[in-house]
Write an enzyme that holds these catalytic residues in place. Structure first.
Site, PDB file in Angstrom:
ATOM      1  N   ASP A  33      -0.545   0.302   5.915  1.00 45.66           N
ATOM      2  CA  ASP A  33      -0.469  -0.911   5.519  1.00 45.66           C
ATOM      3  C   ASP A  33      -1.437  -1.719   4.430  1.00 45.66           C
ATOM      4  O   ASP A  33      -2.737  -1.082   4.587  1.00 45.66           O
ATOM      5  CB  ASP A  33      -0.584  -2.058   6.718  1.00 45.66           C
ATOM      6  CG  ASP A  33      -0.373  -3.466   6.615  1.00 45.66           C
ATOM      7  OD1 ASP A  33       0.813  -3.807   6.319  1.00 45.66           O
ATOM      8  OD2 ASP A  33      -1.539  -4.158   6.401  1.00 45.66           O
ATOM      9  N   ASN A  53      -0.146 -11.136  -4.245  1.00 49.38           N
ATOM     10  CA  ASN A  53       1.017 -11.762  -4.922  1.00 49.38           C
ATOM     11  C   ASN A  53       1.018 -13.404  -5.086  1.00 49.38           C
ATOM     12  O   ASN A  53       1.178 -13.831  -6.210  1.00 49.38           O
ATOM     13  CB  ASN A  53       2.195 -11.944  -3.845  1.00 49.38           C
ATOM     14  CG  ASN A  53       3.078 -10.552  -4.018  1.00 49.38           C
ATOM     15  OD1 ASN A  53       2.963  -9.898  -5.028  1.00 49.38           O
ATOM     16  ND2 ASN A  53       3.747 -10.220  -2.734  1.00 49.38           N
ATOM     17  N   HIS A  61       4.139 -11.956  -8.378  1.00 42.67           N
ATOM     18  CA  HIS A  61       5.093 -10.834  -7.878  1.00 42.67           C
ATOM     19  C   HIS A  61       5.172  -9.491  -8.694  1.00 42.67           C
ATOM     20  O   HIS A  61       5.329  -8.481  -8.276  1.00 42.67           O
ATOM     21  CB  HIS A  61       6.431 -11.268  -7.553  1.00 42.67           C
ATOM     22  CG  HIS A  61       6.211 -12.231  -6.276  1.00 42.67           C
ATOM     23  ND1 HIS A  61       6.428 -11.533  -5.003  1.00 42.67           N
ATOM     24  CD2 HIS A  61       6.200 -13.567  -6.222  1.00 42.67           C
ATOM     25  CE1 HIS A  61       6.230 -12.835  -4.123  1.00 42.67           C
ATOM     26  NE2 HIS A  61       6.038 -13.847  -4.598  1.00 42.67           N
ATOM     27  N   ASP A  96       4.179  -5.995  -7.505  1.00 45.71           N
ATOM     28  CA  ASP A  96       5.314  -4.887  -7.627  1.00 45.71           C
ATOM     29  C   ASP A  96       4.568  -3.764  -8.158  1.00 45.71           C
ATOM     30  O   ASP A  96       4.660  -2.570  -7.673  1.00 45.71           O
ATOM     31  CB  ASP A  96       6.396  -5.170  -8.264  1.00 45.71           C
ATOM     32  CG  ASP A  96       7.447  -6.227  -7.520  1.00 45.71           C
ATOM     33  OD1 ASP A  96       7.289  -6.486  -6.401  1.00 45.71           O
ATOM     34  OD2 ASP A  96       8.264  -6.636  -8.281  1.00 45.71           O
ATOM     35  N   ASP A 125       4.893  -4.240   2.324  1.00 43.40           N
ATOM     36  CA  ASP A 125       3.711  -3.546   2.071  1.00 43.40           C
ATOM     37  C   ASP A 125       3.215  -2.494   3.046  1.00 43.40           C
ATOM     38  O   ASP A 125       2.160  -1.764   3.111  1.00 43.40           O
ATOM     39  CB  ASP A 125       2.530  -4.376   1.916  1.00 43.40           C
ATOM     40  CG  ASP A 125       2.102  -5.317   3.100  1.00 43.40           C
ATOM     41  OD1 ASP A 125       3.024  -5.342   4.076  1.00 43.40           O
ATOM     42  OD2 ASP A 125       1.170  -6.074   3.006  1.00 43.40           O
TER      43      ASP A 125
END
Length: 274
Positions: A107, A115, A120, A124, A148
């Site tokens: 994780d 973000n 975003h 990404d 994630d």
């Protein structure tokens, strides 16, 4: 009176104009023209068949490419190119669960902060970089299972914990290397939970164990934790239900991770998340 003298010694010809040769008759000319026409038609038909066969072969080849592309898209995450949830499960089925020595849950800590702070698009790009680094870890088969979170397996006999612990530590180290994303120098951290398959367990149970260990890893300095039965005593029933259904639900609910503060060590483009 005088008369006209006739020469009766020479025969009088009664035949008409000379006959043309057999090859020059209209019927033969027509037959030759028809033969030429049939030959041209045959050549054209052969060219049409060749073109149709070529078109058919090209169409078949295109359809085969489309099928392969569709299969790849169905089994892979479009952002990172890693196996997705369905592709990961199919891969494990083909591989054989008995070949797996350890199951890892990874994780990216506090990814929501990335973000929120940078947008975003940057998020990404961070996930894509994380995916590339995970894919480069030797001995690890990795997939992005949602958001994630990543899941992976290490192939081999579960004869010792040290080997699988080393892979988990390499995951943490690789992700922690600062990454240049556009004008930013970002550092994200990850937590890794490991379910060491040293005794028989179903896939769902193994996934739940690795997920529980991952949440425990968030509380440890090294960010790596191994599942032990004692973790089940402190795990909430809600988290157990989430972990057991994560692969069947088709999506991961939001807000299931712990929120840790974002560390911003300098007032410039460098940021450390997690």
């Amino acid at each position: 009176m005088g008369g006209v003298a006739l020469d009766l010694g020479s025969p009088i010809s009664c035949s008409g104009p000379p006959h043309p040769s057999e090859d020059e008759t209209p019927n033969n000319q027509l037959r030759r023209e028809n033969a030429d026409l049939r030959e041209r038609v045959a050549r054209l038909e052969e060219e049409v068949r060749a073109a149709e066969n070529l078109h058919l072969r090209n169409r078949i080849a295109q359809l085969e490419e489309d099928v392969l592309a569709a299969r790849w898209e169905a089994a892979h995450d479009p952002l990172t190119g890693l196996l997705n949830r369905a592709g990961f499960l199919d891969h494990l089925v083909g591989l054989g669960w008995d070949k797996v020595g350890a199951y890892l849950m990874v994780d990216v800590d506090d990814f929501k902060q990335v973000n929120d702070l940078f947008g975003h698009d940057i998020g990404d790009a961070v996930l894509s970089t994380v995916a590339q680094r995970l894919a480069a870890v030797e001995g690890l088969i990795i997939a992005r299972i949602g958001g994630d979170e990543f899941a992976g397996v290490v192939i081999g006999q579960p004869t010792g914990w040290q080997r699988f612990e080393a892979v988990a530590k390499e995951v943490v180290r690789a992700i922690a290397v600062p990454m240049e994303i556009r004008t930013f120098l970002l550092q994200v951290m990850a937590s890794v939970g490991v379910a060491h398959i040293d005794q028989p367990a179903s896939f769902d149970e193994t996934h739940r164990r690795a997920d529980a260990a991952m949440y425990r890893a968030k509380e440890l300095p090294g960010r790596v934790a191994r599942w032990t039965p004692t973790l089940d005593n402190s795990e909430t029933e809600q988290h157990k239900a989430l972990a057991s259904t994560v692969f069947r639900s088709g999506s991961l609910p939001d807000g299931t991770g712990e929120a840790l503060p974002v560390k911003i060590p300098r007032q410039r483009s460098q940021r450390q998340i997690g």
